[in-house]
Scaffold this motif. Structure first.
Motif, PDB file in Angstrom:
ATOM      1  N   CYS A  56       3.926   2.696  11.803  1.00 34.85           N
ATOM      2  CA  CYS A  56       4.251   2.860  10.385  1.00 34.85           C
ATOM      3  C   CYS A  56       3.291   3.885   9.791  1.00 34.85           C
ATOM      4  O   CYS A  56       2.139   3.978  10.202  1.00 34.85           O
ATOM      5  CB  CYS A  56       4.113   1.525   9.639  1.00 34.85           C
ATOM      6  N   VAL A  57       3.793   4.657   8.817  1.00 31.19           N
ATOM      7  CA  VAL A  57       2.929   5.626   8.124  1.00 31.19           C
ATOM      8  C   VAL A  57       2.105   4.967   7.025  1.00 31.19           C
ATOM      9  O   VAL A  57       1.235   5.610   6.435  1.00 31.19           O
ATOM     10  CB  VAL A  57       3.761   6.771   7.504  1.00 31.19           C
ATOM     11  N   MET A  58       2.351   3.699   6.755  1.00 29.92           N
ATOM     12  CA  MET A  58       1.722   3.037   5.614  1.00 29.92           C
ATOM     13  C   MET A  58       0.192   3.091   5.612  1.00 29.92           C
ATOM     14  O   MET A  58      -0.412   3.352   4.563  1.00 29.92           O
ATOM     15  CB  MET A  58       2.218   1.590   5.524  1.00 29.92           C
ATOM     16  N   PRO A  59      -0.491   2.851   6.731  1.00 29.54           N
ATOM     17  CA  PRO A  59      -1.958   2.871   6.663  1.00 29.54           C
ATOM     18  C   PRO A  59      -2.515   4.200   6.162  1.00 29.54           C
ATOM     19  O   PRO A  59      -3.431   4.213   5.328  1.00 29.54           O
ATOM     20  CB  PRO A  59      -2.374   2.600   8.114  1.00 29.54           C
ATOM     21  N   THR A  60      -1.986   5.307   6.669  1.00 26.31           N
ATOM     22  CA  THR A  60      -2.516   6.605   6.268  1.00 26.31           C
ATOM     23  C   THR A  60      -1.946   7.066   4.930  1.00 26.31           C
ATOM     24  O   THR A  60      -2.679   7.582   4.088  1.00 26.31           O
ATOM     25  CB  THR A  60      -2.241   7.656   7.350  1.00 26.31           C
ATOM     26  N   ARG A  61      -0.651   6.888   4.730  1.00 28.24           N
ATOM     27  CA  ARG A  61      -0.048   7.336   3.468  1.00 28.24           C
ATOM     28  C   ARG A  61      -0.611   6.565   2.278  1.00 28.24           C
ATOM     29  O   ARG A  61      -1.001   7.152   1.262  1.00 28.24           O
ATOM     30  CB  ARG A  61       1.475   7.179   3.525  1.00 28.24           C
ATOM     31  N   ASN A  62      -0.680   5.249   2.399  1.00 35.18           N
ATOM     32  CA  ASN A  62      -1.236   4.453   1.309  1.00 35.18           C
ATOM     33  C   ASN A  62      -2.727   4.712   1.142  1.00 35.18           C
ATOM     34  O   ASN A  62      -3.248   4.721   0.025  1.00 35.18           O
ATOM     35  CB  ASN A  62      -0.976   2.967   1.549  1.00 35.18           C
ATOM     36  N   GLY A  63      -3.422   4.927   2.243  1.00 38.43           N
ATOM     37  CA  GLY A  63      -4.843   5.230   2.163  1.00 38.43           C
ATOM     38  C   GLY A  63      -5.101   6.495   1.371  1.00 38.43           C
ATOM     39  O   GLY A  63      -6.034   6.555   0.551  1.00 38.43           O
ATOM     40  N   ARG A  64      -4.283   7.520   1.600  1.00 40.46           N
ATOM     41  CA  ARG A  64      -4.457   8.774   0.860  1.00 40.46           C
ATOM     42  C   ARG A  64      -4.251   8.589  -0.629  1.00 40.46           C
ATOM     43  O   ARG A  64      -4.706   9.401  -1.438  1.00 40.46           O
ATOM     44  CB  ARG A  64      -3.495   9.845   1.394  1.00 40.46           C
ATOM     45  N   ASN A  65      -3.542   7.518  -1.002  1.00 40.90           N
ATOM     46  CA  ASN A  65      -3.285   7.239  -2.416  1.00 40.90           C
ATOM     47  C   ASN A  65      -4.186   6.140  -2.972  1.00 40.90           C
ATOM     48  O   ASN A  65      -3.933   5.621  -4.056  1.00 40.90           O
ATOM     49  CB  ASN A  65      -1.811   6.867  -2.617  1.00 40.90           C
ATOM     50  N   GLY A  66      -5.227   5.780  -2.219  1.00 39.62           N
ATOM     51  CA  GLY A  66      -6.221   4.852  -2.740  1.00 39.62           C
ATOM     52  C   GLY A  66      -5.953   3.386  -2.510  1.00 39.62           C
ATOM     53  O   GLY A  66      -6.657   2.535  -3.071  1.00 39.62           O
ATOM     54  N   MET A  67      -4.937   3.048  -1.682  1.00 36.12           N
ATOM     55  CA  MET A  67      -4.669   1.637  -1.368  1.00 36.12           C
ATOM     56  C   MET A  67      -5.315   1.288  -0.041  1.00 36.12           C
ATOM     57  O   MET A  67      -5.052   1.929   0.971  1.00 36.12           O
ATOM     58  CB  MET A  67      -3.174   1.344  -1.300  1.00 36.12           C
ATOM     59  N   LEU A  68      -6.151   0.250  -0.043  1.00 35.95           N
ATOM     60  CA  LEU A  68      -6.864  -0.181   1.153  1.00 35.95           C
ATOM     61  C   LEU A  68      -6.418  -1.577   1.558  1.00 35.95           C
ATOM     62  O   LEU A  68      -6.322  -2.478   0.724  1.00 35.95           O
ATOM     63  CB  LEU A  68      -8.374  -0.186   0.893  1.00 35.95           C
ATOM     64  N   PHE A  69      -6.145  -1.745   2.838  1.00 34.82           N
ATOM     65  CA  PHE A  69      -5.823  -3.054   3.385  1.00 34.82           C
ATOM     66  C   PHE A  69      -7.103  -3.666   3.941  1.00 34.82           C
ATOM     67  O   PHE A  69      -7.861  -3.006   4.659  1.00 34.82           O
ATOM     68  CB  PHE A  69      -4.781  -2.924   4.489  1.00 34.82           C
ATOM     69  N   THR A  70      -7.349  -4.932   3.594  1.00 36.10           N
ATOM     70  CA  THR A  70      -8.537  -5.616   4.062  1.00 36.10           C
ATOM     71  C   THR A  70      -8.176  -7.007   4.554  1.00 36.10           C
ATOM     72  O   THR A  70      -7.059  -7.497   4.339  1.00 36.10           O
ATOM     73  CB  THR A  70      -9.603  -5.746   2.949  1.00 36.10           C
ATOM     74  N   SER A  71      -9.158  -7.672   5.177  1.00 32.55           N
ATOM     75  CA  SER A  71      -8.930  -9.012   5.714  1.00 32.55           C
ATOM     76  C   SER A  71      -8.790 -10.063   4.627  1.00 32.55           C
ATOM     77  O   SER A  71      -8.418 -11.204   4.910  1.00 32.55           O
ATOM     78  CB  SER A  71     -10.074  -9.396   6.659  1.00 32.55           C
ATOM     79  N   GLU A  72      -9.067  -9.702   3.372  1.00 33.22           N
ATOM     80  CA  GLU A  72      -8.951 -10.645   2.255  1.00 33.22           C
ATOM     81  C   GLU A  72      -7.869 -10.240   1.255  1.00 33.22           C
ATOM     82  O   GLU A  72      -7.659 -10.940   0.276  1.00 33.22           O
ATOM     83  CB  GLU A  72     -10.295 -10.762   1.536  1.00 33.22           C
ATOM     84  N   GLY A  73      -7.202  -9.101   1.481  1.00 29.93           N
ATOM     85  CA  GLY A  73      -6.167  -8.676   0.559  1.00 29.93           C
ATOM     86  C   GLY A  73      -6.192  -7.174   0.353  1.00 29.93           C
ATOM     87  O   GLY A  73      -6.846  -6.429   1.073  1.00 29.93           O
ATOM     88  N   ILE A  74      -5.473  -6.722  -0.687  1.00 28.66           N
ATOM     89  CA  ILE A  74      -5.258  -5.294  -0.943  1.00 28.66           C
ATOM     90  C   ILE A  74      -6.150  -4.824  -2.083  1.00 28.66           C
ATOM     91  O   ILE A  74      -6.262  -5.491  -3.118  1.00 28.66           O
ATOM     92  CB  ILE A  74      -3.776  -5.032  -1.285  1.00 28.66           C
ATOM     93  N   ILE A  75      -6.757  -3.669  -1.898  1.00 34.30           N
ATOM     94  CA  ILE A  75      -7.638  -3.074  -2.906  1.00 34.30           C
ATOM     95  C   ILE A  75      -7.047  -1.759  -3.392  1.00 34.30           C
ATOM     96  O   ILE A  75      -6.663  -0.916  -2.575  1.00 34.30           O
ATOM     97  CB  ILE A  75      -9.042  -2.804  -2.316  1.00 34.30           C
ATOM     98  N   ASN A  76      -6.976  -1.585  -4.711  1.00 29.95           N
ATOM     99  CA  ASN A  76      -6.732  -0.263  -5.295  1.00 29.95           C
ATOM    100  C   ASN A  76      -8.103   0.303  -5.642  1.00 29.95           C
ATOM    101  O   ASN A  76      -8.720  -0.089  -6.626  1.00 29.95           O
ATOM    102  CB  ASN A  76      -5.860  -0.368  -6.542  1.00 29.95           C
ATOM    103  N   ILE A  77      -8.565   1.224  -4.811  1.00 25.23           N
ATOM    104  CA  ILE A  77      -9.941   1.685  -4.922  1.00 25.23           C
ATOM    105  C   ILE A  77     -10.174   2.513  -6.180  1.00 25.23           C
ATOM    106  O   ILE A  77     -11.341   2.750  -6.570  1.00 25.23           O
ATOM    107  CB  ILE A  77     -10.356   2.481  -3.660  1.00 25.23           C
ATOM    108  N   ARG A  78      -9.128   2.908  -6.874  1.00 19.28           N
ATOM    109  CA  ARG A  78      -9.289   3.667  -8.116  1.00 19.28           C
ATOM    110  C   ARG A  78      -9.716   2.785  -9.292  1.00 19.28           C
ATOM    111  O   ARG A  78     -10.185   3.291 -10.307  1.00 19.28           O
ATOM    112  CB  ARG A  78      -7.986   4.378  -8.486  1.00 19.28           C
ATOM    113  N   ASN A  79      -9.541   1.492  -9.155  1.00 25.98           N
ATOM    114  CA  ASN A  79      -9.853   0.599 -10.269  1.00 25.98           C
ATOM    115  C   ASN A  79     -11.340   0.649 -10.631  1.00 25.98           C
ATOM    116  O   ASN A  79     -12.210   0.708  -9.766  1.00 25.98           O
ATOM    117  CB  ASN A  79      -9.462  -0.841  -9.929  1.00 25.98           C
ATOM    118  N   GLN A  80     -11.608   0.563 -11.923  1.00 24.30           N
ATOM    119  CA  GLN A  80     -12.972   0.643 -12.436  1.00 24.30           C
ATOM    120  C   GLN A  80     -13.857  -0.471 -11.866  1.00 24.30           C
ATOM    121  O   GLN A  80     -15.067  -0.292 -11.710  1.00 24.30           O
ATOM    122  CB  GLN A  80     -12.955   0.553 -13.962  1.00 24.30           C
TER     123      GLN A  80
END
Length: 376
Positions: A272-296
């Motif tokens: 799936c392209v999701m790991p890299t495509r979403n990563g380029r847009n600031g979405m990170l997958f983690t063992s505890e859930g999803i992070i939008n790294i742009r958030n303050q």
């Protein structure tokens, strides 16, 4: 190519195996980073090998055919040498790409005529020349040429589409048998099960493809808009029929939860392209859930990217630092995020494998699914 089934989970259909190719061994379940044009976007091969420990990558026949072209790839000695990647490679058939070129392609019994998205030039993909193209690319695992109908296709269209795909599959295998790898190693051909969301068509398709006694089998045409429970139902229908001693590849799927649900139902391979495509847009997958790294909220969080401290990439990178790079538009942000997400995906399937081996996959999977859906 050889596939050895090593362990099965006592409480589900989950399996752990070993897939052996002439370019290396692949423990399953496995996730394959997508290297569309011969590279995983923004990621060095050394990082794929050393950081995220990728065991196999995927290339795209449509894109590689158009650019750099098979003449260049053949002169280079195949994609492995051209790209400097010495591990296994899988190529899709290009069918999904040409069929998505709405308005600039025409589908016939012969194959698919289409215009290049690059320069508008006209081309024809047939079952025969798609096999020839993948031979020249040099993939360890090649995919049969199929039609990937829309997920919302009516039954009559889906049925006719599968009938054509079946006829194309016979032509693919005829060409496969007549040809050899120009680089001297073994190349496998996987047929693709289609049938949209219709259980009877999926059964018909699975029964048909297994007669080819292929090295492995793919499940296509899912995660294209249908509800997730329907996708899981189709996987169950197909895996009741596909041989248990061959690898099963679910194409283009998907989210971490999708992957765990599919592993539970007996799938071995994913891309799936999701790991890299979403990563380029600031979405990170983690063992505890999803992070939008742009958030303050992450601006002064100096903890590792993964909340549990899993070292998917260099632990020197913190949430605060990655957020800073992201909002500053620094290209290294996309690289770090892509590496992190790929590392997480490879960790997830690796951990699933270990849980299958020790026999507690089902309980671990239920706990992980609850976590992976969270927004942190």
């Amino acid at each position: 190519m050889r596939f050895t089934l090593q362990h099965t989970d006592p409480n589900s259909r989950a399996r752990a195996g070993m897939l052996r190719t002439d370019h290396g061994e692949i423990p399953t379940p496995i996730f394959m980073p997508v290297g569309t044009v011969g590279s995983v976007k923004g990621v060095f091969h050394r990082d794929l090998r050393d950081e995220v420990r990728a065991r196999i990558i995927l290339g795209n026949t449509y894109h590689l055919y158009l650019r750099p072209g098979t003449d260049t790839l053949y002169k280079a000695g195949g994609l492995h040498r051209f790209a400097g990647w010495d591990g296994p490679i899988l190529t899709d058939s290009g069918g999904f790409q040409v069929f998505s070129l709405t308005g600039i392609r025409k589908l016939t019994e012969e194959g698919c005529r289409f215009q290049s998205h690059i320069d508008g030039s006209r081309h024809l993909f047939t079952p025969e020349n798609v096999i020839d193209t993948q031979r020249l690319i040099g993939a360890d695992i090649m995919m049969a040429f199929d039609e990937c109908p829309p997920g919302t296709a009516e039954y009559d269209y889906a049925s006719k589409s599968w009938d054509r795909t079946a006829r194309w599959l016979e032509r693919c295998f005829a060409q496969y048998v007549k040809t050899d790898c120009p680089y001297g190693y073994h190349q496998s051909l996987f047929p693709i099960v289609q049938g949209c969301t219709y259980a009877d068509l999926r059964r018909k398709s699975a029964e048909f493809v297994r007669q080819f006694d292929a090295d492995g089998y793919a499940i296509g045409g899912l995660a294209v808009g249908e509800p997730a429970p329907v996708m899981y139902e189709m996987i169950e229908v197909v895996n009741e029929i596909l041989p248990s001693d061959r690898p099963r590849y679910l194409m283009g799927v998907g989210t971490p939860i999708n992957i765990l649900e599919a592993i539970e139902r007996g799938v071995d391979m994913f891309d799936c392209v999701m790991p890299t495509r979403n990563g380029r847009n600031g979405m990170l997958f983690t063992s505890e859930g999803i992070i939008n790294i742009r958030n303050q909220k992450w601006a002064e969080d100096f903890s590792p990217i993964d909340p549990m401290g899993h070292t998917f990439v260099d632990t020197a990178y913190t949430k605060a630092y990655l957020r800073h790079l992201t909002v500053a538009g620094e290209m290294m942000a996309a690289q770090i995020a892509s590496l992190h997400n790929l590392g997480f995906y490879l960790w997830l399937v690796g951990e699933a494998r270990q849980r299958i081996v020790v026999g507690d996959f089902a309980a671990w999977k239920a706990e992980m699914v609850e976590k992976l859906g969270r927004r942190l």
